[in-house]
Write a protein that holds these residues in place. Structure first.
Motif, mmCIF file in Angstrom:
data_model
loop_
_atom_site.group_PDB
_atom_site.id
_atom_site.type_symbol
_atom_site.label_atom_id
_atom_site.label_comp_id
_atom_site.label_asym_id
_atom_site.label_seq_id
_atom_site.Cartn_x
_atom_site.Cartn_y
_atom_site.Cartn_z
ATOM 1 N N UNK A 122 0.837 -1.206 0.000
ATOM 2 C CA UNK A 122 0.000 0.000 0.000
ATOM 3 C C UNK A 122 0.868 1.252 0.000
ATOM 4 N N UNK A 123 1.920 1.247 0.824
ATOM 5 C CA UNK A 123 2.818 2.400 0.913
ATOM 6 C C UNK A 123 3.600 2.575 -0.380
ATOM 7 N N UNK A 124 4.252 1.503 -0.809
ATOM 8 C CA UNK A 124 5.102 1.603 -2.000
ATOM 9 C C UNK A 124 4.276 1.836 -3.257
ATOM 10 N N UNK A 125 3.051 1.321 -3.277
ATOM 11 C CA UNK A 125 2.186 1.513 -4.439
ATOM 12 C C UNK A 125 1.931 2.975 -4.738
ATOM 13 N N UNK A 126 1.741 3.771 -3.696
ATOM 14 C CA UNK A 126 1.541 5.215 -3.887
ATOM 15 C C UNK A 126 2.799 5.879 -4.438
ATOM 16 N N UNK A 127 3.956 5.466 -3.944
ATOM 17 C CA UNK A 127 5.210 6.035 -4.442
ATOM 18 C C UNK A 127 5.455 5.627 -5.892
ATOM 19 N N UNK A 128 5.203 4.367 -6.202
ATOM 20 C CA UNK A 128 5.411 3.872 -7.571
ATOM 21 C C UNK A 128 4.462 4.584 -8.544
ATOM 22 N N UNK A 129 3.222 4.815 -8.135
ATOM 23 C CA UNK A 129 2.291 5.555 -8.994
ATOM 24 C C UNK A 129 2.881 6.887 -9.409
ATOM 25 N N UNK A 130 3.467 7.573 -8.453
ATOM 26 C CA UNK A 130 4.068 8.875 -8.737
ATOM 27 C C UNK A 130 5.254 8.723 -9.672
ATOM 28 N N UNK A 131 6.112 7.755 -9.419
ATOM 29 C CA UNK A 131 7.291 7.542 -10.267
ATOM 30 C C UNK A 131 6.876 7.255 -11.700
ATOM 31 N N UNK A 132 5.873 6.431 -11.882
ATOM 32 C CA UNK A 132 5.412 6.046 -13.226
ATOM 33 C C UNK A 132 4.796 7.237 -13.962
ATOM 34 N N UNK A 133 4.111 8.096 -13.219
ATOM 35 C CA UNK A 133 3.418 9.236 -13.846
ATOM 36 C C UNK A 133 4.341 10.397 -14.203
ATOM 37 N N UNK A 134 5.543 10.431 -13.621
ATOM 38 C CA UNK A 134 6.469 11.540 -13.900
ATOM 39 C C UNK A 134 7.072 11.363 -15.278
#
Length: 126
Positions: A114-126
């Protein structure tokens, strides 16, 4: 520090994020101080996340998106996150001096995903 050392054992490509291009003496000094710094930041992040748990998740999501942006700037790739999760569980077991039960493993992986998923979403969208 155990988390990052374990991460480097199970996924050596993670070392690139930490500036693995120095000579061995420089690398050892750099790695040791950087690992200490990153270990403190990692612990602080988890402390903050657990303190923010509650009905209002917007602040937590905002913090995780900011952390995701910092990870992107450092060159962290999404494929590294599952390895970090494995390293985290390993470190927990080392700290507790006993293996986690299957239920505990599952609970920690759910929290981490749950925690890393939010960070990965941001990384992918940049």
């Amino acid at each position: 520090k155990v988390v990052l050392e374990r991460l480097f054992e199970i996924e050596p490509r993670a070392k690139k994020v930490y500036g693995d291009s120095k000579t061995s003496t420089q690398q050892t000094q750099h790695s040791s101080s950087f690992l200490d710094l990153h270990s403190k930041a990692f612990s602080s992040l988890f402390d903050s996340i657990f303190a923010m748990l509650g009905p209002d998740t917007e602040l937590l999501e905002d913090v995780l998106h900011q952390v995701g942006k910092r990870h992107h700037a450092m060159g962290v790739k999404p494929f590294l996150f599952p390895f970090m999760g494995d390293a985290l569980v390993y470190a927990l077991e080392q700290f507790l001096q006993q293996p986690l039960t299957e239920e505990q493993h599952e609970a920690w992986y759910q929290v981490y995903e749950a925690i890393s998923g939010e960070m990965v979403k941001t990384i992918v969208l940049i």
